[in-house]
Motif scaffolding. Sequence first.
Motif, PDB file in Angstrom:
ATOM      1  N   ASN A  14       0.700  -1.305   0.482  1.00 25.09           N
ATOM      2  CA  ASN A  14      -0.385   0.347  -0.468  1.00 25.09           C
ATOM      3  C   ASN A  14       0.755   1.162  -0.211  1.00 25.09           C
ATOM      4  O   ASN A  14       0.731   2.412   0.342  1.00 25.09           O
ATOM      5  N   THR A  15       2.505   1.145  -0.724  1.00 28.01           N
ATOM      6  CA  THR A  15       2.983   2.218  -0.474  1.00 28.01           C
ATOM      7  C   THR A  15       3.343   2.664  -1.949  1.00 28.01           C
ATOM      8  O   THR A  15       3.579   2.498  -2.965  1.00 28.01           O
ATOM      9  N   TYR A  16       3.595   3.941  -2.722  1.00 32.21           N
ATOM     10  CA  TYR A  16       4.014   3.473  -4.139  1.00 32.21           C
ATOM     11  C   TYR A  16       5.198   3.888  -4.038  1.00 32.21           C
ATOM     12  O   TYR A  16       5.974   4.271  -3.210  1.00 32.21           O
ATOM     13  N   TRP A  17       5.739   3.365  -5.254  1.00 30.17           N
ATOM     14  CA  TRP A  17       7.043   3.192  -4.976  1.00 30.17           C
ATOM     15  C   TRP A  17       8.016   4.093  -6.385  1.00 30.17           C
ATOM     16  O   TRP A  17       8.339   5.260  -5.856  1.00 30.17           O
ATOM     17  N   THR A  18       6.920   4.053  -7.624  1.00 32.39           N
ATOM     18  CA  THR A  18       8.607   5.520  -8.388  1.00 32.39           C
ATOM     19  C   THR A  18       6.984   6.993  -8.093  1.00 32.39           C
ATOM     20  O   THR A  18       7.301   7.903  -9.167  1.00 32.39           O
ATOM     21  N   GLU A  19       6.348   6.712  -7.374  1.00 32.44           N
ATOM     22  CA  GLU A  19       5.478   7.877  -7.346  1.00 32.44           C
ATOM     23  C   GLU A  19       6.197   9.090  -5.972  1.00 32.44           C
ATOM     24  O   GLU A  19       5.704   8.310  -5.201  1.00 32.44           O
ATOM     25  N   GLN A  20       5.351  10.383  -5.643  1.00 34.96           N
ATOM     26  CA  GLN A  20       5.655  10.872  -4.394  1.00 34.96           C
ATOM     27  C   GLN A  20       4.397  11.760  -5.204  1.00 34.96           C
ATOM     28  O   GLN A  20       3.519  12.057  -5.718  1.00 34.96           O
ATOM     29  N   VAL A  21       3.564  12.180  -4.057  1.00 33.84           N
ATOM     30  CA  VAL A  21       1.664  13.384  -3.575  1.00 33.84           C
ATOM     31  C   VAL A  21       3.096  14.418  -3.666  1.00 33.84           C
ATOM     32  O   VAL A  21       3.880  14.892  -2.839  1.00 33.84           O
ATOM     33  N   VAL A  22       2.400  15.093  -4.289  1.00 35.77           N
ATOM     34  CA  VAL A  22       2.892  16.262  -4.092  1.00 35.77           C
ATOM     35  C   VAL A  22       1.457  17.570  -4.576  1.00 35.77           C
ATOM     36  O   VAL A  22       0.991  17.301  -6.079  1.00 35.77           O
ATOM     37  N   GLU A  23       1.325  18.790  -4.528  1.00 34.54           N
ATOM     38  CA  GLU A  23      -0.289  19.413  -4.379  1.00 34.54           C
ATOM     39  C   GLU A  23      -1.205  18.687  -5.020  1.00 34.54           C
ATOM     40  O   GLU A  23      -1.728  19.240  -5.718  1.00 34.54           O
TER      41      GLU A  23
ATOM     42  N   PRO B  15       2.226  -1.459 -15.396  1.00 35.42           N
ATOM     43  CA  PRO B  15       1.573  -1.631 -16.770  1.00 35.42           C
ATOM     44  C   PRO B  15       0.853  -0.964 -17.036  1.00 35.42           C
ATOM     45  O   PRO B  15      -0.536  -1.012 -17.181  1.00 35.42           O
ATOM     46  N   GLY B  16       0.355   0.228 -15.415  1.00 37.58           N
ATOM     47  CA  GLY B  16      -0.505   0.894 -15.587  1.00 37.58           C
ATOM     48  C   GLY B  16      -1.819  -0.208 -14.994  1.00 37.58           C
ATOM     49  O   GLY B  16      -1.969  -1.292 -15.009  1.00 37.58           O
ATOM     50  N   SER B  17      -3.325   0.784 -15.671  1.00 42.84           N
ATOM     51  CA  SER B  17      -4.400  -0.471 -14.872  1.00 42.84           C
ATOM     52  C   SER B  17      -4.727  -0.682 -15.746  1.00 42.84           C
ATOM     53  O   SER B  17      -5.259  -0.408 -16.659  1.00 42.84           O
ATOM     54  N   VAL B  18      -5.413  -1.923 -15.470  1.00 46.15           N
ATOM     55  CA  VAL B  18      -7.173  -2.366 -16.969  1.00 46.15           C
ATOM     56  C   VAL B  18      -8.305  -2.115 -17.031  1.00 46.15           C
ATOM     57  O   VAL B  18      -8.804  -0.925 -17.832  1.00 46.15           O
ATOM     58  N   GLY B  19      -8.686  -1.065 -15.416  1.00 41.08           N
ATOM     59  CA  GLY B  19      -9.787  -1.265 -15.224  1.00 41.08           C
ATOM     60  C   GLY B  19     -10.597   0.689 -14.566  1.00 41.08           C
ATOM     61  O   GLY B  19     -11.483   0.841 -14.254  1.00 41.08           O
ATOM     62  N   CYS B  20      -9.033   0.959 -13.827  1.00 36.19           N
ATOM     63  CA  CYS B  20      -9.364   2.607 -13.232  1.00 36.19           C
ATOM     64  C   CYS B  20      -8.363   3.387 -13.261  1.00 36.19           C
ATOM     65  O   CYS B  20      -7.229   3.640 -12.877  1.00 36.19           O
ATOM     66  N   PRO B  21      -8.750   3.952 -14.488  1.00 35.43           N
ATOM     67  CA  PRO B  21      -7.603   5.475 -15.233  1.00 35.43           C
ATOM     68  C   PRO B  21      -7.093   5.777 -13.996  1.00 35.43           C
ATOM     69  O   PRO B  21      -6.779   7.420 -14.441  1.00 35.43           O
ATOM     70  N   ALA B  22      -7.996   6.609 -13.302  1.00 34.42           N
ATOM     71  CA  ALA B  22      -8.383   7.575 -11.853  1.00 34.42           C
ATOM     72  C   ALA B  22      -8.636   7.323 -10.743  1.00 34.42           C
ATOM     73  O   ALA B  22     -10.044   6.665 -10.611  1.00 34.42           O
ATOM     74  N   TYR B  23      -8.020   8.051  -9.850  1.00 33.44           N
ATOM     75  CA  TYR B  23      -9.089   7.941  -8.408  1.00 33.44           C
ATOM     76  C   TYR B  23      -8.815   8.796  -7.441  1.00 33.44           C
ATOM     77  O   TYR B  23      -7.739   9.610  -7.572  1.00 33.44           O
ATOM     78  N   THR B  24      -9.184   8.508  -6.564  1.00 35.09           N
ATOM     79  CA  THR B  24      -8.458   9.365  -5.161  1.00 35.09           C
ATOM     80  C   THR B  24      -8.014   9.217  -4.089  1.00 35.09           C
ATOM     81  O   THR B  24      -8.660   7.997  -4.117  1.00 35.09           O
ATOM     82  N   ASP B  25      -7.420   9.684  -3.240  1.00 36.67           N
ATOM     83  CA  ASP B  25      -6.856   8.872  -2.419  1.00 36.67           C
ATOM     84  C   ASP B  25      -6.342   9.640  -0.940  1.00 36.67           C
ATOM     85  O   ASP B  25      -6.346  11.231  -1.104  1.00 36.67           O
ATOM     86  N   THR B  26      -6.581  10.295   0.094  1.00 36.49           N
ATOM     87  CA  THR B  26      -6.393   9.870   1.237  1.00 36.49           C
ATOM     88  C   THR B  26      -4.871  10.167   1.902  1.00 36.49           C
ATOM     89  O   THR B  26      -4.782  10.861   3.112  1.00 36.49           O
ATOM     90  N   ALA B  27      -4.418   9.355   1.421  1.00 33.92           N
ATOM     91  CA  ALA B  27      -3.013   9.245   2.050  1.00 33.92           C
ATOM     92  C   ALA B  27      -1.991   9.215   1.149  1.00 33.92           C
ATOM     93  O   ALA B  27      -2.142   8.657  -0.265  1.00 33.92           O
ATOM     94  N   PRO B  28      -0.941   9.193   1.397  1.00 33.33           N
ATOM     95  CA  PRO B  28      -0.623   9.938   2.849  1.00 33.33           C
ATOM     96  C   PRO B  28      -0.762  11.415   3.192  1.00 33.33           C
ATOM     97  O   PRO B  28      -0.667  11.438   4.718  1.00 33.33           O
ATOM     98  N   ARG B  29      -1.416  12.144   2.233  1.00 34.70           N
ATOM     99  CA  ARG B  29      -2.548  13.054   2.119  1.00 34.70           C
ATOM    100  C   ARG B  29      -3.726  12.930   0.825  1.00 34.70           C
ATOM    101  O   ARG B  29      -2.977  12.472   0.103  1.00 34.70           O
ATOM    102  N   PRO B  30      -4.356  13.985   1.181  1.00 38.48           N
ATOM    103  CA  PRO B  30      -5.742  13.893  -0.413  1.00 38.48           C
ATOM    104  C   PRO B  30      -4.573  14.547  -1.367  1.00 38.48           C
ATOM    105  O   PRO B  30      -3.915  15.516  -1.744  1.00 38.48           O
ATOM    106  N   HIS B  31      -4.986  13.611  -2.574  1.00 32.81           N
ATOM    107  CA  HIS B  31      -4.366  13.873  -3.588  1.00 32.81           C
ATOM    108  C   HIS B  31      -5.391  12.862  -5.485  1.00 32.81           C
ATOM    109  O   HIS B  31      -6.123  12.201  -4.339  1.00 32.81           O
TER     110      HIS B  31
END
Length: 253
Positions: A126-135, A180-196
């Motif tokens: 449940n941790t991003y490997w190659t992405e960081q949350v910014v703005e 490989p990207g996502s088969v079925g969910c090309p966009a989403y929102t999340d709250t961790a580590p902060r809303p993005h």
Amino acid sequence: MDWTDIDWTDRTAVLADIHGNALALGSVLDDIAAQGITQVVNLGDIFSGPLDPAGVWDLLKGRDMPTLRGNHDRYLIEGTGEDLGPTDRLTASLLPNEAFDWIRGLPEQLHWDGVFACHATPGDDNTYWTEQVVEGGTSLAPPAGIEALATDIEAGLILYAHTHIPRVLQLADGRVMVNPGSVGCPAYTDTAPRPHVVQTGSPLARYAVVHRDAGGWRVCHHAVHYDFDAAAEQARTHGRDDWARAVGTGWLG
């Protein structure tokens, strides 16, 4: 075919983050088959989504497909009732018991000769490997952090998912990382580590094809058209206009 018998010199499809989208998965599997590709690896987050998780199960059950357990797959077998978020709670109500039994038997990581696969990062689903949350969104993480998580992996190819963003990265020592990207969910929102928001800007279903030759690892990303309007309507039927927009457009921001 035993899971250890994949021939990585032959083309192998890598898919991930189906998220209950049976319409997208069906089109992706058809596209893979049309290319004559018979080896497929699934990096997890299979059912969670207010679309058609039971239909996803119907497409996958009985297939000889090495499959990982993603974080949302884990939520489905660890949580019950109010312990689950609204999307996972709906998903749990739509899946047959045999699907839960199948999830319980899935590994968190897979290893082959020269290949390592996980859902998100080694030891953490449940941790991003190659992405960081910014703005309020995400960007490519600094190389040092990406490299640090790969320190103990002795494999030329590292397969990972979770962020839904297709990527190919090369580490300093030449190892290749593929999302490989996502088969079925090309966009989403999340709250961790902060809303993005994470968004690809396209409703197309994504997967990758990899193989090894004398020159190293070859990677090709694929974007498959399918009836995403029908998938969006499935989300609206379940009262999820947010998912309808995400699936129908690839945008949420």
